[in-house]
Design an enzyme around this catalytic site. Sequence first.
Site, PDB file in Angstrom:
ATOM      1  N   GLU A  17       0.776  -1.387   0.055  1.00 15.79           N
ATOM      2  CA  GLU A  17       0.051   0.049  -0.034  1.00 15.79           C
ATOM      3  C   GLU A  17       0.882   1.330   0.058  1.00 15.79           C
ATOM      4  OE1 GLU A  17      -3.423   0.490   2.691  1.00 15.79           O
ATOM      5  OE2 GLU A  17      -2.358   2.213   3.226  1.00 15.79           O
ATOM      6  N   GLY A 108     -14.692   6.338   3.987  1.00 18.05           N
ATOM      7  CA  GLY A 108     -13.518   7.376   4.262  1.00 18.05           C
ATOM      8  C   GLY A 108     -13.634   8.034   5.535  1.00 18.05           C
ATOM      9  N   LYS A 185     -21.215  -5.427   3.553  1.00 18.08           N
ATOM     10  CA  LYS A 185     -20.543  -5.044   2.532  1.00 18.08           C
ATOM     11  C   LYS A 185     -19.905  -6.360   1.611  1.00 18.08           C
ATOM     12  CE  LYS A 185     -17.195  -2.659   5.078  1.00 18.08           C
ATOM     13  NZ  LYS A 185     -16.058  -1.374   5.531  1.00 18.08           N
ATOM     14  N   GLN A 196      -7.437  -2.932   8.778  1.00 18.54           N
ATOM     15  CA  GLN A 196      -6.886  -2.322   9.578  1.00 18.54           C
ATOM     16  C   GLN A 196      -5.675  -2.879  10.315  1.00 18.54           C
ATOM     17  OE1 GLN A 196      -5.498   0.463   9.684  1.00 18.54           O
ATOM     18  NE2 GLN A 196      -7.357   1.688   9.974  1.00 18.54           N
TER      19      GLN A 196
HETATM   20  P1  FAD Z   1     -17.802   1.618   6.928  1.00 18.48           P
HETATM   21  O1  FAD Z   1     -17.768   0.138   6.362  1.00 18.48           O
HETATM   22  O2  FAD Z   1     -19.138   2.562   6.237  1.00 18.48           O
HETATM   23  O3  FAD Z   1     -18.017   1.843   8.282  1.00 18.48           O
HETATM   24  C1  FAD Z   1     -17.994   2.896   9.179  1.00 18.48           C
HETATM   25  C2  FAD Z   1     -18.688   2.989  10.258  1.00 18.48           C
HETATM   26  O4  FAD Z   1     -20.263   2.787  10.153  1.00 18.48           O
HETATM   27  C3  FAD Z   1     -18.212   1.758  11.286  1.00 18.48           C
HETATM   28  O5  FAD Z   1     -18.104   2.060  12.415  1.00 18.48           O
HETATM   29  C4  FAD Z   1     -19.141   0.953  10.865  1.00 18.48           C
HETATM   30  O6  FAD Z   1     -19.370  -0.306  11.911  1.00 18.48           O
HETATM   31  C5  FAD Z   1     -20.565   1.704  10.906  1.00 18.48           C
HETATM   32  N1  FAD Z   1     -21.560   1.170   9.649  1.00 18.48           N
HETATM   33  C6  FAD Z   1     -21.280   0.590   8.675  1.00 18.48           C
HETATM   34  N2  FAD Z   1     -22.469   0.327   8.144  1.00 18.48           N
HETATM   35  C7  FAD Z   1     -23.492   0.402   8.939  1.00 18.48           C
HETATM   36  C8  FAD Z   1     -24.805   0.388   8.993  1.00 18.48           C
HETATM   37  N3  FAD Z   1     -25.771  -0.340   8.245  1.00 18.48           N
HETATM   38  N4  FAD Z   1     -25.583   0.714  10.101  1.00 18.48           N
HETATM   39  C9  FAD Z   1     -25.046   1.407  11.132  1.00 18.48           C
HETATM   40  N5  FAD Z   1     -23.607   1.460  11.234  1.00 18.48           N
HETATM   41  C10 FAD Z   1     -23.155   1.112  10.174  1.00 18.48           C
HETATM   42  N6  FAD Z   1      -9.598   6.375   4.681  1.00 18.48           N
HETATM   43  C11 FAD Z   1      -9.563   7.222   3.749  1.00 18.48           C
HETATM   44  O7  FAD Z   1      -9.853   8.604   3.631  1.00 18.48           O
HETATM   45  N7  FAD Z   1      -8.480   6.903   2.560  1.00 18.48           N
HETATM   46  C12 FAD Z   1      -7.799   5.968   2.118  1.00 18.48           C
HETATM   47  O8  FAD Z   1      -7.194   5.686   1.245  1.00 18.48           O
HETATM   48  C13 FAD Z   1      -8.168   4.760   3.358  1.00 18.48           C
HETATM   49  N8  FAD Z   1      -7.610   3.577   3.152  1.00 18.48           N
HETATM   50  C14 FAD Z   1      -7.749   2.447   4.053  1.00 18.48           C
HETATM   51  C15 FAD Z   1      -7.198   1.378   4.032  1.00 18.48           C
HETATM   52  C16 FAD Z   1      -7.376   0.126   4.841  1.00 18.48           C
HETATM   53  C17 FAD Z   1      -6.820  -1.160   4.618  1.00 18.48           C
HETATM   54  C18 FAD Z   1      -8.514   0.322   6.102  1.00 18.48           C
HETATM   55  C19 FAD Z   1      -8.601  -0.611   7.034  1.00 18.48           C
HETATM   56  C20 FAD Z   1      -8.961   1.843   6.045  1.00 18.48           C
HETATM   57  C21 FAD Z   1      -8.571   2.659   5.161  1.00 18.48           C
HETATM   58  N9  FAD Z   1      -9.183   4.045   5.235  1.00 18.48           N
HETATM   59  C22 FAD Z   1      -8.799   5.108   4.451  1.00 18.48           C
HETATM   60  C23 FAD Z   1      -9.913   4.463   6.521  1.00 18.48           C
HETATM   61  C24 FAD Z   1     -11.620   4.346   6.426  1.00 18.48           C
HETATM   62  O9  FAD Z   1     -11.997   5.297   5.466  1.00 18.48           O
HETATM   63  C25 FAD Z   1     -12.129   4.839   7.680  1.00 18.48           C
HETATM   64  O10 FAD Z   1     -11.828   4.158   8.623  1.00 18.48           O
HETATM   65  C26 FAD Z   1     -13.451   5.135   7.700  1.00 18.48           C
HETATM   66  O11 FAD Z   1     -13.704   5.868   8.996  1.00 18.48           O
HETATM   67  C27 FAD Z   1     -14.425   4.097   7.645  1.00 18.48           C
HETATM   68  O12 FAD Z   1     -14.568   3.598   6.301  1.00 18.48           O
HETATM   69  P2  FAD Z   1     -15.321   2.170   6.035  1.00 18.48           P
HETATM   70  O13 FAD Z   1     -15.291   1.880   4.419  1.00 18.48           O
HETATM   71  O14 FAD Z   1     -14.692   1.137   6.768  1.00 18.48           O
HETATM   72  O15 FAD Z   1     -16.528   2.361   6.576  1.00 18.48           O
END
Ligand code: FAD
Length: 310
Positions: A17, A108, A185, A196
């Site tokens: 990455e 994000g 998802k 993470q």
């Molecule tokens: P989601 O899967 O949507 O989850 C976000 C929150 O909402 C979680 O607490 C989840 O439990 C909750 N949630 C999800 N679905 C529901 C539902 N239906 N009802 C209620 N709650 C729900 N960030 C960046 O900005 N840029 C990057 O390039 C980036 N790269 C990453 C790479 C990796 C490997 C990882 C692990 C994370 C990365 N992130 C990045 C961080 C990520 O964007 C953040 O952790 C963000 O806060 C959550 O993104 P997510 O896609 O996991 O969100």
Amino acid sequence: MKVINLYKGNKPVFSLEVFPPRNGESLGAVLNTIDSLWSFQPAFVSVTGGALGSMRGGTIAIAAGIKRKYGIEGIPHFTCVNKSKQDIENLLMEMKFNEIENIFALRGDPPMGQKEFIPHPEGHRYASELVEQIKLLNEGVYILSSIEKDYEASPTNFGIAVAGYPNGHPECPDKKKDLEHLKIKVDNGADYIVTQLFFDIDVFLEFVENAKKIGIDIPIVPGVMPMNKYGQIKFVSKQMGIEIPEKLKDKLEAHKDDKDAIKKILEEHTLLMCKKLVEQGSPGIQFFTMDKPEGTEKVLQELCKEKKRY
Ligand code: FAD
């Protein structure tokens, strides 16, 4: 090529990455990272959008450039931040015409200075909804083609990766619920998960076990960030809500003023985790290089020596 196919072999898949440079800087550190680790045959390179809400451009172009230059897949991290569904669809067209075949679909982090995530009024609240939108494109359902029926829209064929959180996501204190959100998802069409980072391998293994129990049956790839500084691990642990196991914490505290000792402790810890991950049959390891290849290089040299696997 869809990245999911790479996980169908019986060797662990090692991927990198990288971070886009700050706006205005050159691509030097990104290219140097890939060049330095090239002899270990990285399977693909994931390109972040700049984590923790930082604002950096170029992700799509860098991912496409990596594919052209190195002939391996470049995977842009793609978030829902400040984007309507139409913005998302348009950017997915940028990716398609840049021959990008895999996307890391994320909600994000909130942009810098903003405490919580505020969805775009015409966008998505969760990454699962972004996965669903990409999946619809893969079925040939576009926003415009649903309105203007006079043309035939051909489907895209994007592979989709999503994020998982062995220590739980900071916004969801209930780890079981967070895992259920991950399942949404997966059900919506994700091909594989990259986690993470974590410091406790047992936390990761338990996460994988619990994921399997609720029917998550796609590859779960551990994310590993080789670190070498006390301040760095403390920052990451606090910022991302990642627990440091007591034994490691005690060692770090005892040597916190000795840079060399800290470096050695962290390097040994990372290597041990990676060895165990390989032994436990992990589908691969994604190294969060932070555009600094040295830590990853050390781990891979050792893994190659012992296992001759990569
Ligand atoms: P989601 O899967 O949507 O989850 C976000 C929150 O909402 C979680 O607490 C989840 O439990 C909750 N949630 C999800 N679905 C529901 C539902 N239906 N009802 C209620 N709650 C729900 N960030 C960046 O900005 N840029 C990057 O390039 C980036 N790269 C990453 C790479 C990796 C490997 C990882 C692990 C994370 C990365 N992130 C990045 C961080 C990520 O964007 C953040 O952790 C963000 O806060 C959550 O993104 P997510 O896609 O996991 O969100």
